[in-house]
Design an enzyme around this catalytic site. Structure first.
Site, short mmCIF file in Angstrom:
data_model
loop_
_atom_site.label_atom_id
_atom_site.label_comp_id
_atom_site.label_asym_id
_atom_site.label_seq_id
_atom_site.Cartn_x
_atom_site.Cartn_y
_atom_site.Cartn_z
N LYS A 241 24.36 47.71 45.50
CA LYS A 241 25.19 48.37 46.53
C LYS A 241 26.34 47.45 46.92
O LYS A 241 26.15 46.23 47.03
CB LYS A 241 24.30 48.67 47.75
N SER B 42 23.39 56.07 53.38
CA SER B 42 24.64 55.51 52.90
C SER B 42 24.57 54.96 51.48
O SER B 42 25.60 54.85 50.82
CB SER B 42 25.10 54.39 53.83
N SER C 193 19.21 54.91 55.29
CA SER C 193 20.17 54.83 54.19
C SER C 193 19.56 54.50 52.82
O SER C 193 20.28 54.52 51.83
CB SER C 193 21.24 53.79 54.50
#
Lengths: 95, 491
Positions: free
Chosen positions: B78, B158, B182
Protein backbone atom coordinates in the site's frame (compact mmCIF):
# COMPACT_ATOMS: atom_id res chain seq x y z
CA UNK A 1 -24.38 22.24 17.59
CA UNK A 2 -23.92 23.61 14.11
CA UNK A 3 -21.47 26.03 12.54
CA UNK A 4 -22.10 29.28 10.66
CA UNK A 5 -20.14 30.73 7.77
CA UNK A 6 -17.87 32.77 10.05
CA UNK A 7 -16.95 29.65 12.01
CA UNK A 8 -16.16 27.78 8.79
CA UNK A 9 -13.76 30.58 7.81
CA UNK A 10 -12.20 30.55 11.29
CA UNK A 11 -11.70 26.75 11.27
CA UNK A 12 -10.20 26.94 7.78
CA UNK A 13 -7.72 29.54 8.97
CA UNK A 14 -6.83 27.53 12.10
CA UNK A 15 -6.27 24.50 9.84
CA UNK A 16 -4.23 26.65 7.41
CA UNK A 17 -6.38 25.68 4.46
CA UNK A 18 -7.40 28.43 2.04
CA UNK A 19 -11.15 28.37 1.43
CA UNK A 20 -12.66 30.42 -1.39
CA UNK A 21 -15.78 32.42 -0.54
CA UNK A 22 -17.93 30.30 -2.88
CA UNK A 23 -16.91 27.09 -1.08
CA UNK A 24 -17.97 28.24 2.39
CA UNK A 25 -21.66 27.40 2.12
CA UNK A 26 -21.04 23.91 0.74
CA UNK A 27 -18.44 23.16 3.44
CA UNK A 28 -20.78 24.47 6.11
CA UNK A 29 -23.44 21.98 4.98
CA UNK A 30 -21.02 19.06 5.02
CA UNK A 31 -19.52 19.94 8.39
CA UNK A 32 -22.99 20.34 9.88
CA UNK A 33 -24.07 16.94 8.50
CA UNK A 34 -21.13 15.35 10.30
CA UNK A 35 -21.76 17.32 13.50
CA UNK A 36 -25.42 16.27 13.42
CA UNK A 37 -24.29 12.65 13.09
CA UNK A 38 -21.92 12.81 16.07
CA UNK A 39 -24.54 14.66 18.13
CA UNK A 40 -25.97 11.28 19.27
CA UNK A 41 -23.00 10.97 21.63
CA UNK A 42 -24.68 13.50 23.91
CA UNK A 43 -27.22 10.83 24.94
CA UNK A 44 -24.48 8.63 26.47
CA UNK A 45 -24.02 8.89 30.22
CA UNK A 46 -20.29 9.47 30.63
CA UNK A 47 -20.34 10.68 34.23
CA UNK A 48 -17.24 9.38 36.02
CA UNK A 49 -15.91 7.57 32.91
CA UNK A 50 -12.17 7.94 32.32
CA UNK A 51 -11.34 9.15 28.81
CA UNK A 52 -9.29 6.56 26.95
CA UNK A 53 -5.65 7.49 26.49
CA UNK A 54 -4.25 4.09 25.47
CA UNK A 55 -6.14 1.06 24.12
CA UNK A 56 -3.54 -1.38 25.45
CA UNK A 57 -2.30 -0.90 28.98
CA UNK A 58 1.35 -0.10 28.56
CA UNK A 59 4.14 1.84 30.17
CA UNK A 60 6.00 4.21 27.97
CA UNK A 61 9.46 2.83 27.36
CA UNK A 62 12.46 5.04 27.76
CA UNK A 63 15.49 4.91 25.54
CA UNK A 64 18.95 6.24 26.20
CA UNK A 65 19.16 9.93 25.36
CA UNK A 66 21.70 9.55 22.58
CA UNK A 67 21.86 10.41 18.91
CA UNK A 68 20.82 7.24 17.05
CA UNK A 69 20.29 8.63 13.59
CA UNK A 70 21.13 11.85 11.85
CA UNK A 71 24.19 13.67 10.61
CA UNK A 72 22.91 13.30 7.06
CA UNK A 73 21.59 16.68 5.92
CA UNK A 74 21.32 15.55 2.30
CA UNK A 75 18.93 12.76 3.24
CA UNK A 76 16.89 15.22 5.32
CA UNK A 77 16.77 17.84 2.58
CA UNK A 78 16.45 15.61 -0.47
CA UNK A 79 12.70 16.21 -0.83
CA UNK A 80 12.72 19.92 0.03
CA UNK A 81 10.76 22.11 -2.38
CA UNK A 82 13.33 24.87 -1.78
CA UNK A 83 16.75 24.61 -0.13
CA UNK A 84 19.92 26.63 0.16
CA UNK A 85 23.05 24.90 1.39
CA UNK A 86 21.86 22.85 4.39
CA UNK A 87 18.69 24.86 5.04
CA UNK A 88 15.02 24.73 4.13
CA UNK A 89 13.97 28.01 2.55
CA UNK A 90 10.70 29.65 3.64
CA UNK A 91 9.12 32.99 2.75
CA UNK A 92 10.32 35.88 4.89
CA UNK A 93 8.70 35.68 8.36
CA UNK A 94 10.32 38.68 10.06
CA UNK A 95 9.48 42.24 9.03
CA UNK B 1 2.21 -17.96 -16.94
CA UNK B 2 -1.26 -17.64 -15.37
CA UNK B 3 -0.60 -20.82 -13.38
CA UNK B 4 2.06 -19.04 -11.35
CA UNK B 5 -0.13 -16.05 -10.46
CA UNK B 6 -3.07 -18.21 -9.37
CA UNK B 7 -1.01 -20.16 -6.84
CA UNK B 8 -1.60 -19.52 -3.18
CA UNK B 9 1.32 -18.04 -1.28
CA UNK B 10 1.83 -21.35 0.52
CA UNK B 11 1.88 -23.25 -2.80
CA UNK B 12 4.36 -20.77 -4.26
CA UNK B 13 6.55 -21.20 -1.19
CA UNK B 14 6.60 -24.98 -1.77
CA UNK B 15 7.21 -24.58 -5.50
CA UNK B 16 10.17 -22.27 -4.90
CA UNK B 17 11.66 -24.57 -2.29
CA UNK B 18 11.30 -27.58 -4.63
CA UNK B 19 12.78 -25.48 -7.47
CA UNK B 20 9.73 -26.10 -9.69
CA UNK B 21 10.18 -22.47 -10.76
CA UNK B 22 12.41 -19.57 -9.78
CA UNK B 23 11.60 -16.38 -7.89
CA UNK B 24 12.46 -14.47 -11.07
CA UNK B 25 9.87 -16.49 -13.05
CA UNK B 26 7.32 -15.92 -10.30
CA UNK B 27 7.99 -12.16 -10.24
CA UNK B 28 7.92 -11.93 -14.06
CA UNK B 29 4.56 -13.72 -14.23
CA UNK B 30 3.13 -11.17 -11.80
CA UNK B 31 4.69 -8.18 -13.56
CA UNK B 32 3.13 -9.38 -16.83
CA UNK B 33 -0.26 -9.81 -15.16
CA UNK B 34 0.03 -6.29 -13.69
CA UNK B 35 0.71 -4.87 -17.14
CA UNK B 36 -2.41 -6.54 -18.52
CA UNK B 37 -4.52 -5.33 -15.60
CA UNK B 38 -3.71 -1.61 -15.68
CA UNK B 39 -7.39 -0.88 -16.32
CA UNK B 40 -8.01 -1.75 -12.64
CA UNK B 41 -5.69 1.08 -11.49
CA UNK B 42 -4.69 -1.12 -8.54
CA UNK B 43 -1.03 -0.09 -8.65
CA UNK B 44 0.02 3.56 -8.60
CA UNK B 45 3.63 2.58 -9.14
CA UNK B 46 5.03 -0.63 -10.62
CA UNK B 47 8.61 -1.42 -9.64
CA UNK B 48 9.73 -4.07 -12.17
CA UNK B 49 13.46 -3.33 -11.81
CA UNK B 50 13.34 -3.54 -8.04
CA UNK B 51 11.26 -6.73 -8.31
CA UNK B 52 13.74 -8.38 -10.67
CA UNK B 53 16.71 -7.47 -8.48
CA UNK B 54 15.00 -8.70 -5.32
CA UNK B 55 13.86 -11.92 -7.05
CA UNK B 56 17.39 -12.59 -8.31
CA UNK B 57 18.75 -12.15 -4.80
CA UNK B 58 16.02 -14.46 -3.49
CA UNK B 59 16.97 -17.15 -6.03
CA UNK B 60 20.60 -16.86 -4.92
CA UNK B 61 19.61 -17.34 -1.27
CA UNK B 62 17.40 -20.32 -2.15
CA UNK B 63 20.34 -21.88 -4.06
CA UNK B 64 22.62 -21.28 -1.08
CA UNK B 65 20.11 -22.79 1.33
CA UNK B 66 19.66 -19.56 3.32
CA UNK B 67 16.08 -18.79 2.25
CA UNK B 68 13.89 -16.77 4.59
CA UNK B 69 10.24 -17.60 5.39
CA UNK B 70 8.97 -15.42 2.49
CA UNK B 71 11.85 -15.97 0.13
CA UNK B 72 10.89 -14.97 -3.41
CA UNK B 73 7.24 -14.20 -2.59
CA UNK B 74 6.05 -11.21 -4.66
CA UNK B 75 3.94 -8.70 -2.74
CA UNK B 76 2.05 -5.45 -3.30
CA UNK B 77 2.60 -2.63 -0.81
CA UNK B 78 0.00 0.00 0.00
CA UNK B 79 1.31 3.45 -0.87
CA UNK B 80 1.02 4.44 2.78
CA UNK B 81 4.18 2.51 3.68
CA UNK B 82 7.43 4.40 3.19
CA UNK B 83 9.71 2.46 0.85
CA UNK B 84 13.29 3.64 0.62
CA UNK B 85 14.03 5.44 -2.65
CA UNK B 86 10.65 4.31 -4.03
CA UNK B 87 8.05 7.04 -4.46
CA UNK B 88 5.58 7.11 -1.56
CA UNK B 89 2.59 9.44 -1.79
CA UNK B 90 -0.29 8.19 0.42
CA UNK B 91 -2.11 8.85 -2.90
CA UNK B 92 -2.14 12.57 -2.13
CA UNK B 93 -1.04 15.40 -4.37
CA UNK B 94 0.56 17.05 -1.36
CA UNK B 95 3.34 14.46 -1.17
CA UNK B 96 4.12 14.87 -4.88
CA UNK B 97 7.10 12.70 -5.79
CA UNK B 98 8.21 12.16 -2.19
CA UNK B 99 11.07 9.69 -2.10
CA UNK B 100 11.67 8.37 1.43
CA UNK B 101 15.21 8.14 2.76
CA UNK B 102 14.04 5.26 4.98
CA UNK B 103 12.01 2.06 4.93
CA UNK B 104 8.92 1.43 7.08
CA UNK B 105 9.47 -1.20 9.77
CA UNK B 106 6.71 -3.47 8.46
CA UNK B 107 8.07 -3.57 4.92
CA UNK B 108 11.62 -3.89 6.26
CA UNK B 109 10.44 -7.04 8.09
CA UNK B 110 8.99 -8.43 4.85
CA UNK B 111 12.24 -7.83 2.90
CA UNK B 112 14.25 -9.32 5.80
CA UNK B 113 12.22 -12.51 5.28
CA UNK B 114 12.89 -12.54 1.53
CA UNK B 115 9.74 -11.03 0.00
CA UNK B 116 9.83 -9.20 -3.34
CA UNK B 117 8.31 -5.75 -4.01
CA UNK B 118 6.06 -5.66 -7.10
CA UNK B 119 4.86 -2.10 -6.66
CA UNK B 120 2.88 0.40 -4.60
CA UNK B 121 -0.88 0.14 -4.51
CA UNK B 122 -3.63 2.71 -4.74
CA UNK B 123 -5.58 3.82 -1.66
CA UNK B 124 -7.91 6.52 -0.51
CA UNK B 125 -5.95 9.75 0.04
CA UNK B 126 -4.20 9.42 3.43
CA UNK B 127 -6.37 6.29 3.95
CA UNK B 128 -9.45 8.48 4.38
CA UNK B 129 -12.27 6.72 2.59
CA UNK B 130 -14.18 3.47 2.21
CA UNK B 131 -14.22 3.11 -1.56
CA UNK B 132 -10.80 4.16 -2.87
CA UNK B 133 -12.50 7.04 -4.67
CA UNK B 134 -10.61 9.82 -2.83
CA UNK B 135 -7.21 8.84 -4.28
CA UNK B 136 -5.32 11.52 -6.19
CA UNK B 137 -4.57 8.77 -8.74
CA UNK B 138 -8.26 8.10 -9.39
CA UNK B 139 -10.41 5.22 -8.21
CA UNK B 140 -9.50 1.53 -8.30
CA UNK B 141 -11.91 -0.57 -10.37
CA UNK B 142 -12.86 -3.77 -8.61
CA UNK B 143 -12.05 -6.99 -10.49
CA UNK B 144 -15.60 -8.06 -9.56
CA UNK B 145 -18.72 -7.19 -11.56
CA UNK B 146 -22.37 -7.82 -10.89
CA UNK B 147 -23.83 -10.71 -12.87
CA UNK B 148 -24.64 -9.55 -16.40
CA UNK B 149 -23.49 -5.97 -15.78
CA UNK B 150 -20.52 -3.85 -16.80
CA UNK B 151 -21.02 -1.23 -14.09
CA UNK B 152 -17.63 -0.51 -12.53
CA UNK B 153 -17.65 -1.29 -8.81
CA UNK B 154 -15.48 -0.04 -5.96
CA UNK B 155 -13.06 -2.49 -4.30
CA UNK B 156 -13.70 -0.86 -0.93
CA UNK B 157 -11.21 1.25 0.89
CA UNK B 158 -9.01 2.62 2.00
CA UNK B 159 -6.67 -0.25 1.00
CA UNK B 160 -8.58 -0.78 -2.27
CA UNK B 161 -5.55 -1.19 -4.54
CA UNK B 162 -4.03 -3.89 -2.33
CA UNK B 163 -7.32 -5.79 -2.13
CA UNK B 164 -7.94 -5.55 -5.89
CA UNK B 165 -4.35 -6.62 -6.66
CA UNK B 166 -4.66 -9.74 -4.51
CA UNK B 167 -8.16 -10.63 -5.76
CA UNK B 168 -7.10 -10.21 -9.41
CA UNK B 169 -3.95 -12.36 -8.98
CA UNK B 170 -1.61 -9.37 -9.37
CA UNK B 171 0.26 -10.30 -6.15
CA UNK B 172 0.36 -13.29 -3.82
CA UNK B 173 -0.34 -11.01 -0.88
CA UNK B 174 -0.35 -7.36 0.06
CA UNK B 175 -0.05 -4.97 2.97
CA UNK B 176 -2.83 -2.71 4.12
CA UNK B 177 -3.55 -0.37 6.99
CA UNK B 178 -6.78 -0.31 8.96
CA UNK B 179 -7.94 2.72 10.96
CA UNK B 180 -11.70 2.08 10.86
CA UNK B 181 -12.06 -0.92 8.55
CA UNK B 182 -9.63 -0.17 5.73
CA UNK B 183 -8.36 -3.76 5.54
CA UNK B 184 -11.49 -5.73 6.45
CA UNK B 185 -14.01 -3.85 4.32
CA UNK B 186 -12.03 -4.07 1.03
CA UNK B 187 -11.15 -7.71 1.79
CA UNK B 188 -14.85 -8.39 2.14
CA UNK B 189 -15.75 -6.48 -1.05
CA UNK B 190 -13.19 -8.38 -3.12
CA UNK B 191 -13.65 -11.88 -1.68
CA UNK B 192 -10.26 -12.23 0.03
CA UNK B 193 -8.92 -12.48 3.59
CA UNK B 194 -7.64 -9.49 5.55
CA UNK B 195 -6.72 -9.04 9.20
CA UNK B 196 -6.34 -5.98 11.38
CA UNK B 197 -4.07 -7.09 14.22
CA UNK B 198 -4.30 -5.93 17.81
CA UNK B 199 -3.15 -2.34 18.24
CA UNK B 200 0.60 -2.46 18.91
CA UNK B 201 1.20 -5.82 17.20
CA UNK B 202 2.73 -4.27 14.05
CA UNK B 203 4.99 -1.26 14.15
CA UNK B 204 3.56 1.98 12.80
CA UNK B 205 7.00 3.43 12.15
CA UNK B 206 7.40 4.65 8.59
CA UNK B 207 3.70 4.30 7.81
CA UNK B 208 2.07 7.58 6.84
CA UNK B 209 0.07 8.52 9.95
CA UNK B 210 -3.69 9.08 9.80
CA UNK B 211 -5.08 8.54 13.34
CA UNK B 212 -2.25 7.29 15.50
CA UNK B 213 -4.33 5.67 18.26
CA UNK B 214 -6.29 3.62 15.69
CA UNK B 215 -3.91 2.88 12.79
CA UNK B 216 -2.64 -0.71 12.43
CA UNK B 217 -0.93 -2.44 9.53
CA UNK B 218 -2.04 -5.89 8.44
CA UNK B 219 -1.91 -8.36 5.55
CA UNK B 220 -4.24 -9.37 2.70
CA UNK B 221 -4.10 -12.72 0.93
CA UNK B 222 -6.39 -15.16 -0.89
CA UNK B 223 -6.43 -17.74 1.91
CA UNK B 224 -6.40 -17.72 5.70
CA UNK B 225 -3.14 -19.65 5.74
CA UNK B 226 -1.44 -17.15 3.42
CA UNK B 227 -2.62 -14.28 5.60
CA UNK B 228 -1.21 -16.02 8.70
CA UNK B 229 2.14 -16.52 6.97
CA UNK B 230 2.40 -12.81 6.11
CA UNK B 231 1.23 -11.74 9.55
CA UNK B 232 4.10 -13.53 11.25
CA UNK B 233 6.64 -11.61 9.19
CA UNK B 234 4.95 -8.22 9.56
CA UNK B 235 4.39 -8.34 13.33
CA UNK B 236 6.94 -7.72 16.03
CA UNK B 237 8.33 -5.27 18.52
CA UNK B 238 10.02 -2.17 17.15
CA UNK B 239 11.89 0.22 19.36
CA UNK B 240 11.14 2.98 16.87
CA UNK B 241 7.39 2.83 17.70
CA UNK B 242 6.66 3.55 21.36
CA UNK B 243 3.23 1.91 21.04
CA UNK B 244 4.56 -1.33 19.58
CA UNK B 245 4.23 -4.18 22.04
CA UNK B 246 7.15 -6.33 23.13
CA UNK B 247 5.61 -9.80 23.21
CA UNK B 248 6.82 -12.78 21.17
CA UNK B 249 5.28 -13.29 17.72
CA UNK B 250 3.61 -16.71 17.58
CA UNK B 251 3.66 -19.02 14.58
CA UNK B 252 0.25 -17.95 13.30
CA UNK B 253 0.28 -20.57 10.55
CA UNK B 254 0.23 -23.29 13.22
CA UNK B 255 -3.18 -21.98 14.31
CA UNK B 256 -4.64 -22.67 10.85
CA UNK B 257 -6.42 -26.02 10.98
CA UNK B 258 -6.42 -26.17 14.78
CA UNK B 259 -9.62 -27.44 16.37
CA UNK B 260 -12.10 -24.86 17.59
CA UNK B 261 -13.95 -27.39 19.73
CA UNK B 262 -15.29 -25.82 22.89
CA UNK B 263 -14.61 -22.22 21.86
CA UNK B 264 -17.36 -19.80 22.88
CA UNK B 265 -18.35 -17.47 20.06
CA UNK B 266 -20.33 -14.35 20.87
CA UNK B 267 -23.04 -13.17 18.48
CA UNK B 268 -23.53 -9.48 19.32
CA UNK B 269 -27.20 -8.64 18.99
CA UNK B 270 -26.51 -4.94 18.31
CA UNK B 271 -24.96 -5.86 14.96
CA UNK B 272 -28.40 -6.74 13.62
CA UNK B 273 -29.10 -3.30 12.14
CA UNK B 274 -32.02 -1.81 10.26
CA UNK B 275 -31.79 -1.96 6.50
CA UNK B 276 -29.21 -4.75 6.43
CA UNK B 277 -29.86 -6.97 3.38
CA UNK B 278 -31.47 -10.33 4.24
CA UNK B 279 -28.61 -12.07 2.41
CA UNK B 280 -26.13 -10.76 4.97
CA UNK B 281 -28.30 -11.87 7.88
CA UNK B 282 -28.55 -15.35 6.30
CA UNK B 283 -24.81 -15.50 5.72
CA UNK B 284 -24.17 -14.51 9.32
CA UNK B 285 -26.36 -17.34 10.55
CA UNK B 286 -24.70 -19.72 8.12
CA UNK B 287 -21.28 -18.71 9.48
CA UNK B 288 -22.47 -19.41 13.02
CA UNK B 289 -23.78 -22.80 11.94
CA UNK B 290 -20.42 -23.69 10.38
CA UNK B 291 -18.58 -22.80 13.59
CA UNK B 292 -21.10 -24.75 15.63
CA UNK B 293 -20.72 -27.80 13.40
CA UNK B 294 -16.97 -27.63 14.06
CA UNK B 295 -17.57 -27.79 17.79
CA UNK B 296 -17.85 -24.15 18.87
CA UNK B 297 -20.57 -22.94 21.16
CA UNK B 298 -22.60 -19.88 20.09
CA UNK B 299 -23.81 -17.40 22.69
CA UNK B 300 -25.75 -14.20 22.18
CA UNK B 301 -23.83 -11.27 23.67
CA UNK B 302 -24.56 -7.61 24.18
CA UNK B 303 -22.27 -4.72 23.21
CA UNK B 304 -24.58 -1.89 24.22
CA UNK B 305 -22.41 1.02 23.02
CA UNK B 306 -21.99 -0.32 19.48
CA UNK B 307 -24.08 2.41 17.84
CA UNK B 308 -21.87 5.10 19.33
CA UNK B 309 -18.63 3.73 17.90
CA UNK B 310 -19.00 5.35 14.48
CA UNK B 311 -19.90 8.85 15.75
CA UNK B 312 -17.09 8.67 18.33
CA UNK B 313 -14.73 7.57 15.58
CA UNK B 314 -15.68 10.61 13.49
CA UNK B 315 -14.43 12.80 16.31
CA UNK B 316 -11.31 10.89 17.38
CA UNK B 317 -10.00 10.07 13.90
CA UNK B 318 -10.35 13.56 12.39
CA UNK B 319 -8.90 15.12 15.56
CA UNK B 320 -5.79 12.96 15.34
CA UNK B 321 -5.64 13.47 11.58
CA UNK B 322 -5.75 17.25 11.89
CA UNK B 323 -2.75 17.04 14.17
CA UNK B 324 -0.83 14.43 12.13
CA UNK B 325 -1.41 16.20 8.83
CA UNK B 326 -0.16 19.54 10.16
CA UNK B 327 3.28 18.44 8.94
CA UNK B 328 2.29 18.94 5.29
CA UNK B 329 3.19 22.60 5.09
CA UNK B 330 5.15 22.94 1.86
CA UNK B 331 8.46 23.41 3.68
CA UNK B 332 10.21 20.07 4.03
CA UNK B 333 8.79 17.87 1.27
CA UNK B 334 6.08 17.62 -1.29
CA UNK B 335 4.02 20.34 -2.91
CA UNK B 336 4.61 24.04 -2.28
CA UNK B 337 2.32 26.76 -3.65
CA UNK B 338 3.77 30.25 -3.19
CA UNK B 339 1.78 32.79 -1.18
CA UNK B 340 2.13 36.41 -0.12
CA UNK B 341 3.71 35.42 3.19
CA UNK B 342 4.43 32.23 5.08
CA UNK B 343 0.80 31.75 6.17
CA UNK B 344 -0.40 32.35 2.63
CA UNK B 345 2.05 29.69 1.45
CA UNK B 346 0.75 27.19 4.02
CA UNK B 347 -2.90 27.88 3.22
CA UNK B 348 -2.52 27.71 -0.55
CA UNK B 349 -0.30 24.62 -0.41
CA UNK B 350 -2.76 22.76 1.80
CA UNK B 351 -5.82 23.88 -0.19
CA UNK B 352 -4.32 22.67 -3.43
CA UNK B 353 -2.49 19.61 -2.08
CA UNK B 354 -5.29 17.97 -0.08
CA UNK B 355 -8.41 16.57 -1.73
CA UNK B 356 -11.93 17.44 -0.54
CA UNK B 357 -12.37 14.49 1.89
CA UNK B 358 -9.03 15.16 3.59
CA UNK B 359 -9.74 18.92 3.84
CA UNK B 360 -13.14 18.16 5.35
CA UNK B 361 -11.71 15.80 7.98
CA UNK B 362 -8.89 18.16 8.91
CA UNK B 363 -11.45 20.93 9.41
CA UNK B 364 -13.73 18.72 11.54
CA UNK B 365 -10.71 17.70 13.61
CA UNK B 366 -9.59 21.29 14.01
CA UNK B 367 -13.07 22.27 15.14
CA UNK B 368 -13.52 19.52 17.74
CA UNK B 369 -10.10 20.30 19.22
CA UNK B 370 -10.61 24.08 19.25
CA UNK B 371 -10.99 26.08 22.45
CA UNK B 372 -14.46 25.74 23.93
CA UNK B 373 -15.37 22.54 22.03
CA UNK B 374 -12.71 20.13 23.25
CA UNK B 375 -14.73 18.85 26.24
CA UNK B 376 -18.03 18.59 24.39
CA UNK B 377 -16.58 16.61 21.50
CA UNK B 378 -13.12 15.13 21.90
CA UNK B 379 -13.16 14.39 25.62
CA UNK B 380 -16.66 12.90 25.40
CA UNK B 381 -15.68 10.74 22.43
CA UNK B 382 -12.69 9.38 24.37
CA UNK B 383 -15.00 8.57 27.30
CA UNK B 384 -17.38 6.76 24.95
CA UNK B 385 -14.39 4.87 23.64
CA UNK B 386 -13.66 3.62 27.15
CA UNK B 387 -17.26 2.34 27.32
CA UNK B 388 -16.99 0.60 23.94
CA UNK B 389 -13.85 -1.20 25.07
CA UNK B 390 -15.50 -2.14 28.36
CA UNK B 391 -18.41 -3.75 26.45
CA UNK B 392 -15.93 -6.12 24.81
CA UNK B 393 -14.01 -6.74 28.05
CA UNK B 394 -17.21 -7.69 29.85
CA UNK B 395 -17.93 -10.34 27.19
CA UNK B 396 -14.37 -11.70 27.16
CA UNK B 397 -14.38 -11.82 30.99
CA UNK B 398 -17.60 -13.81 30.83
CA UNK B 399 -15.77 -16.50 28.84
CA UNK B 400 -16.38 -15.49 25.24
CA UNK B 401 -13.34 -16.31 23.08
CA UNK B 402 -14.27 -14.37 19.93
CA UNK B 403 -17.24 -12.72 18.24
CA UNK B 404 -18.79 -13.37 14.84
CA UNK B 405 -20.35 -10.45 12.91
CA UNK B 406 -20.96 -9.44 9.31
CA UNK B 407 -17.95 -7.57 7.88
CA UNK B 408 -19.92 -4.94 5.97
CA UNK B 409 -23.55 -3.80 5.79
CA UNK B 410 -23.68 -4.38 2.01
CA UNK B 411 -21.78 -5.86 -0.91
CA UNK B 412 -19.58 -3.61 -3.09
CA UNK B 413 -21.36 -0.63 -4.65
CA UNK B 414 -20.79 1.21 -7.92
CA UNK B 415 -18.25 3.97 -8.42
CA UNK B 416 -19.87 7.35 -7.70
CA UNK B 417 -22.93 5.78 -6.09
CA UNK B 418 -22.35 6.76 -2.46
CA UNK B 419 -21.52 9.77 -0.34
CA UNK B 420 -22.05 12.43 -3.01
CA UNK B 421 -24.65 14.45 -1.14
CA UNK B 422 -23.90 13.44 2.43
CA UNK B 423 -20.45 12.27 3.56
CA UNK B 424 -22.07 10.27 6.40
CA UNK B 425 -23.60 7.84 3.86
CA UNK B 426 -20.09 6.64 2.99
CA UNK B 427 -19.01 6.54 6.64
CA UNK B 428 -21.76 4.01 7.45
CA UNK B 429 -19.81 1.37 5.52
CA UNK B 430 -17.55 0.97 8.52
CA UNK B 431 -20.30 0.42 11.08
CA UNK B 432 -19.25 -3.19 11.83
CA UNK B 433 -15.49 -2.72 11.65
CA UNK B 434 -14.87 0.56 13.46
CA UNK B 435 -15.70 -0.75 16.96
CA UNK B 436 -12.67 -3.03 16.71
CA UNK B 437 -10.29 -0.12 16.11
CA UNK B 438 -11.87 1.90 18.89
CA UNK B 439 -11.21 -1.00 21.30
CA UNK B 440 -7.77 -1.86 19.87
CA UNK B 441 -8.80 -5.48 19.20
CA UNK B 442 -7.84 -7.83 16.37
CA UNK B 443 -10.41 -8.47 13.62
CA UNK B 444 -10.31 -10.68 10.54
CA UNK B 445 -12.54 -10.59 7.47
CA UNK B 446 -13.05 -13.88 5.67
CA UNK B 447 -15.12 -14.45 2.52
CA UNK B 448 -18.20 -16.56 3.24
CA UNK B 449 -20.44 -16.40 0.20
CA UNK B 450 -21.83 -14.33 -2.67
CA UNK B 451 -24.99 -12.25 -2.89
CA UNK B 452 -27.77 -12.59 -5.49
CA UNK B 453 -25.74 -10.51 -7.94
CA UNK B 454 -22.70 -12.74 -7.59
CA UNK B 455 -20.67 -10.34 -5.43
CA UNK B 456 -18.62 -11.63 -2.51
CA UNK B 457 -19.69 -11.08 1.09
CA UNK B 458 -17.49 -11.48 4.14
CA UNK B 459 -17.83 -12.27 7.80
CA UNK B 460 -15.79 -10.70 10.57
CA UNK B 461 -14.33 -12.40 13.62
CA UNK B 462 -13.24 -10.23 16.53
CA UNK B 463 -10.76 -11.59 19.08
CA UNK B 464 -9.26 -10.92 22.46
CA UNK B 465 -6.22 -8.63 22.48
CA UNK B 466 -3.21 -10.47 20.99
CA UNK B 467 -5.24 -13.60 20.27
CA UNK B 468 -4.94 -13.42 16.48
CA UNK B 469 -4.34 -17.19 16.56
CA UNK B 470 -7.95 -17.88 17.54
CA UNK B 471 -9.08 -15.74 14.61
CA UNK B 472 -6.97 -17.72 12.16
CA UNK B 473 -8.36 -21.03 13.51
CA UNK B 474 -11.96 -19.82 13.33
CA UNK B 475 -11.61 -18.11 9.94
CA UNK B 476 -10.13 -21.29 8.52
CA UNK B 477 -13.26 -23.22 9.56
CA UNK B 478 -15.41 -20.74 7.64
CA UNK B 479 -13.07 -20.85 4.66
CA UNK B 480 -13.20 -24.66 4.56
CA UNK B 481 -16.99 -24.60 4.57
CA UNK B 482 -17.50 -21.65 2.22
CA UNK B 483 -14.67 -22.21 -0.24
CA UNK B 484 -12.72 -19.44 -1.95
CA UNK B 485 -14.03 -16.85 -4.41
CA UNK B 486 -12.36 -15.59 -7.55
CA UNK B 487 -13.49 -12.93 -10.03
CA UNK B 488 -13.65 -13.87 -13.73
CA UNK B 489 -11.13 -11.87 -15.71
CA UNK B 490 -12.66 -9.19 -17.99
CA UNK B 491 -9.67 -6.87 -17.96
Amino acid sequence: MSVDAATVRRIAHLARIAVAEDEVEHLRGEINAILAFVEQLSEVDVAGVEPMTSVTPMRMRRRPDVVNAGGDPDAVLRNAPAREANFFVVPKVIE
Amino acid sequence: MDELTSLTLAQARTGLAKKDFTAVELADAHLAAMERARALNAYVLETPERASAMAKAADARIAKGTAGPLEGIPLAIKDLFATENVRTTACSKILGDFSPAYESSVTENLWRDGAVLLGKTNNDEFAMGSSNETSAFGPVISPWRRKGSNTPLVPGGSSGGSAAAVAANLALGATGTDTGGSIRQPASFTGIVGIKPTYGRCSRWGTVAFASSLDQAGPFARTVRDTAILMRSMAGYDEKDATSVDTPVPDYEAAVGKSIKGMRIGIPKQYRIDGMPAEIETLWQQGGAWLKAAGAELVEVSLPHTKYALPAYYIVAPAEASSNLARYDGVRYGLRVPGQDVNGMYEKTRAEGFGPEVRRRIMIGTYVLSAGYYDAYYLRAQQVRTLIKKDFEDCFNAGVDAMLTPATPSAAFGIGEKGKADPVEMYLNDVFTVTVNMAGLPGIAVPAGVDGQGLPLGLQLIGRPFDEEALFSLAHVIEKAAGTFHPKSWW
